[in-house]
Write a protein that holds these residues in place. Structure first.
Motif, short mmCIF file in Angstrom:
data_model
loop_
_atom_site.label_atom_id
_atom_site.label_comp_id
_atom_site.label_asym_id
_atom_site.label_seq_id
_atom_site.Cartn_x
_atom_site.Cartn_y
_atom_site.Cartn_z
N VAL A 14 0.72 -1.34 -0.23
CA VAL A 14 -0.29 -0.36 0.31
C VAL A 14 1.01 1.56 0.47
CG1 VAL A 14 -1.55 -0.71 0.97
CG2 VAL A 14 0.03 0.23 2.34
N PHE A 15 0.12 2.09 -0.51
CA PHE A 15 0.91 3.63 -0.48
C PHE A 15 0.55 4.74 0.50
CE2 PHE A 15 1.54 8.35 -2.53
CZ PHE A 15 3.34 7.96 -2.73
N ARG A 16 1.90 3.84 1.47
CA ARG A 16 1.09 4.43 2.95
C ARG A 16 2.03 5.16 3.86
NH1 ARG A 16 -3.21 1.95 4.13
NH2 ARG A 16 -4.43 2.21 2.12
N PRO A 17 2.75 6.03 4.26
CA PRO A 17 3.67 6.25 5.98
C PRO A 17 2.87 4.70 6.43
CG PRO A 17 2.80 7.98 5.31
CD PRO A 17 1.70 7.44 4.03
N LEU A 18 3.82 3.89 7.13
CA LEU A 18 3.91 3.18 8.22
C LEU A 18 3.21 3.49 9.03
CD1 LEU A 18 4.02 0.06 8.76
CD2 LEU A 18 5.70 0.56 9.74
N TRP A 19 3.65 4.43 9.51
CA TRP A 19 3.74 5.76 11.31
C TRP A 19 2.09 5.77 10.95
CZ3 TRP A 19 7.58 2.88 13.39
CH2 TRP A 19 8.38 2.95 13.17
N LEU A 20 1.38 6.12 9.98
CA LEU A 20 0.33 6.24 9.55
C LEU A 20 -1.11 5.89 9.08
CD1 LEU A 20 1.31 10.41 8.04
CD2 LEU A 20 0.94 9.62 10.20
N ASP A 21 -0.29 4.02 9.52
CA ASP A 21 -1.20 3.10 9.40
C ASP A 21 -2.11 2.96 10.24
OD1 ASP A 21 -2.84 2.05 7.19
OD2 ASP A 21 -1.54 0.49 7.00
N THR A 22 -2.68 3.62 11.13
CA THR A 22 -2.84 3.79 11.85
C THR A 22 -3.85 4.13 13.08
OG1 THR A 22 -2.26 3.03 14.60
CG2 THR A 22 -1.48 4.76 13.51
N VAL A 23 -4.73 3.91 13.77
CA VAL A 23 -5.51 4.90 14.04
C VAL A 23 -5.15 6.47 14.56
CG1 VAL A 23 -7.06 5.15 15.70
CG2 VAL A 23 -7.31 2.83 15.34
N ARG A 24 -5.29 7.27 14.09
CA ARG A 24 -5.06 8.58 14.17
C ARG A 24 -5.31 9.56 15.62
NH1 ARG A 24 -2.80 10.86 8.65
NH2 ARG A 24 -2.45 9.05 7.58
N PRO A 25 -5.55 10.20 15.94
CA PRO A 25 -5.64 11.18 17.18
C PRO A 25 -6.69 11.84 16.35
CG PRO A 25 -3.76 11.84 16.84
CD PRO A 25 -3.92 11.08 15.94
N GLU A 26 -7.92 12.18 17.27
CA GLU A 26 -9.76 13.10 16.65
C GLU A 26 -8.31 14.48 16.09
OE1 GLU A 26 -12.69 12.36 15.67
OE2 GLU A 26 -12.07 10.06 17.23
N PRO A 27 -9.09 15.00 14.83
CA PRO A 27 -8.57 15.81 14.42
C PRO A 27 -9.33 17.29 14.95
CG PRO A 27 -10.63 14.77 13.25
CD PRO A 27 -10.51 13.95 14.34
N GLY A 340 11.82 -14.09 0.21
CA GLY A 340 10.57 -14.32 -0.34
C GLY A 340 10.22 -13.45 1.00
N ILE A 341 10.47 -12.73 1.43
CA ILE A 341 9.45 -11.48 2.51
C ILE A 341 9.11 -10.25 1.47
CG2 ILE A 341 11.55 -9.81 3.02
CD1 ILE A 341 10.25 -10.39 5.87
N ARG A 342 7.64 -9.83 1.49
CA ARG A 342 7.04 -9.28 1.31
C ARG A 342 7.15 -7.83 1.98
NH1 ARG A 342 5.98 -12.03 -3.03
NH2 ARG A 342 4.58 -10.84 -3.61
N PHE A 343 7.19 -7.23 1.04
CA PHE A 343 6.89 -5.56 1.34
C PHE A 343 5.91 -4.94 1.48
CE2 PHE A 343 10.98 -5.08 -0.27
CZ PHE A 343 11.73 -5.08 0.19
N THR A 344 4.92 -4.23 3.01
CA THR A 344 3.34 -4.17 2.42
C THR A 344 2.96 -2.66 2.59
OG1 THR A 344 4.12 -3.56 5.45
CG2 THR A 344 3.00 -6.08 4.74
N HIS A 345 3.96 -2.41 2.89
CA HIS A 345 4.52 -0.49 2.00
C HIS A 345 5.46 0.55 2.64
CE1 HIS A 345 1.03 -0.99 6.37
NE2 HIS A 345 0.66 -0.54 5.95
#
Length: 456
Positions: A14-27, A340-345
């Motif tokens: 996925v084209f997405r920063p790993l650190w930001l691919d999570t539950v984020r704080p309320e805006p 054989g390992i894959r890249f997820t981000h």
């Protein structure tokens, strides 16, 4: 699964920063139409967040407002590798070459700064996986070994390095256990924002600065929501265009690209013998930095730093497939036992690069506005030091920081286009050639004499 590896290792990423691919704080909401403050901080990355927090720590009761055009940690502060270095000089070699008389003081201040970051994380209970496990620097080409001083104490030969992290590409290296830490950078940024708010700072997202004007004894900031009247201002826009004309040629935005693997199994982690608290970097001009994340992925970045004509931030630059495939190929050469390992981000971010590789400082509006930029990839740690420097400057405090030549003198600017683009392309070609052969050509030697440079 392994057929075509590493060519197919990016499939499904996925084209997405790993650190930001999570539950984020309320805006957080935008700032109301008009606002008054003792201090306005522009920018919601590390530089701005540390400035806001340090302001109220140093002078409790100061009315501070921080505005961010988008969301906290949306750009460089949420897209980097999470390496938090003690160095405020982009390494010992760069520091000693540029400021030989004051390097020892710069080193001391950098160590105290890293201690201050660790203490802040503990004091406010910031859940950012802070781990002070040090950094391993490795040589992967024979000509790089000389820079590691093989005859000096602390040098690790190939066998010793491979006991720390096992790669057949390692020829030697050095391990520094004290001068580096690893963090989850997005969570560090979010935690700093929470800590600042708890001390009374107003943090506003989706509030874009449009212009900045000095008027009498205050600065008027026109934003997308209204006008802010501030006695003092800290500009922490880093690689993004500055409202100050004098700063516009001082940095160039350089794109940095990163991959993250799927989580390692116990067997895979054992195969590379890697302590997850330790970061690694190789020694090329075009270098890789890599680490293990809290959920046991390998984050693999660097190498192919790219500048685009006219300092372009076009969205098309971010998902650069050729670079991601180069990173995957280099990863496979470094860790063939992980076949054989894959890249997820996959993702990228923009580095604010200066000609001296370190942050520079200045003021405007008769000393009421301060700015810092040019961290060149080491802003996770150095941004806290920069925050204190800027507060010293706008409050008129003479400190050991403001007496530094590094703070008092600005680097040479980059030339205007098309000369900036031409020069950077020649430099990138020359650095790649030096990596292959170990010799710096006439172009690079000339840049060295002029005190200029370009680094990934």
């Amino acid at each position: 699964m392994e057929h075509g590896w590493p060519e197919d290792a990016l499939e499904g990423s996925v084209f997405r920063p790993l650190w930001l691919d999570t539950v984020r704080p309320e805006p957080r909401g935008a700032l109301p139409a008009d606002f008054e403050a003792d201090l306005l901080v522009v920018g919601g990355g590390f530089t701005g967040l540390w400035s806001a927090l340090r302001a109220v720590e140093r002078r409790p009761g100061t009315r501070v407002v921080l505005i961010e055009a988008e969301s906290i940690a949306e750009h460089a502060s949420g897209r980097n590798g999470g390496f938090c270095s003690a160095s405020i000089t982009h390494g010992e070699g760069n520091g000693r070459r540029r400021w030989p008389a004051e390097y020892e003081k710069l080193h001391e201040l950098g160590m105290r700064n890293l201690d201050g970051i660790e203490e802040t994380v503990e004091r406010y209970g910031i859940d950012c996986a802070f781990a002070r496990g040090g950094t391993l620097a490795v040589a992967t080409r024979p000509h790089e070994l000389e820079g590691f001083e093989p005859d000096a104490p602390g040098f690790l030969d190939a066998a010793a390095v491979r006991e720390l992290v096992d790669s057949p590409t390692y020829l030697g290296g050095r391990y520094d256990p004290d001068e580096g830490a690893l963090v989850d950078p997005a969570r560090l940024a979010w935690g700093l924002a929470d800590a600042a708010e708890a001390l009374g700072v107003r943090v506003a997202e989706n509030t874009r600065l449009l212009s900045l004007d000095g008027k009498n004894d205050e600065v008027l900031a026109t934003t997308s929501t209204g006008v802010i009247r501030a006695r003092k201002v800290v500009l922490a826009t880093n690689a993004f265009p500055s409202p100050l004309r004098r700063k516009r040629l001082a940095v160039v935005p350089v794109f940095d690209y990163v991959l993250a693997t799927e989580p390692l199994t116990d067997d895979q982690l054992a195969a590379i013998k890697w302590n997850p608290a330790m970061g690694v970097a190789d020694s090329g001009n075009q270098f890789h930095y890599y680490r293990i994340t809290p959920d046991r992925r390998i984050l693999w970045g660097g190498y192919d730093a790219v500048y685009h004509y006219r300092r372009s931030f076009s969205p098309q630059h971010f998902d650069r497939r050729a670079t991601f495939h180069t990173l995957a190929k280099n990863f496979a050469a470094t860790f063939p036992q992980l076949r054989g390992i894959r890249f997820t981000h996959r993702w990228s971010g923009v580095i604010d690069t200066s000609t001296r590789f370190t942050a520079f400082y200045g003021t405007a509006h008769r000393g009421r506005t301060a700015y810092a930029a040019g961290f060149t990839g080491l802003g996770v740690g150095a941004s806290r030091f920069a925050a204190d420097v800027m507060l010293d400057l706008i409050w008129g405090e003479r400190t050991e920081r403001t007496e530094l030549e590094m703070v008092r003198k600005r680097p040479l600017p980059f030339p205007p286009e098309p000369f900036a683009w031409i020069g950077i392309q020649i430099t990138r070609w020359s650095l790649a050639r030096a990596d292959r052969g170990g010799r710096r050509n006439l172009w690079l030697r000339t840049l060295d004499r002029l005190g200029l440079g370009f680094d990934s």
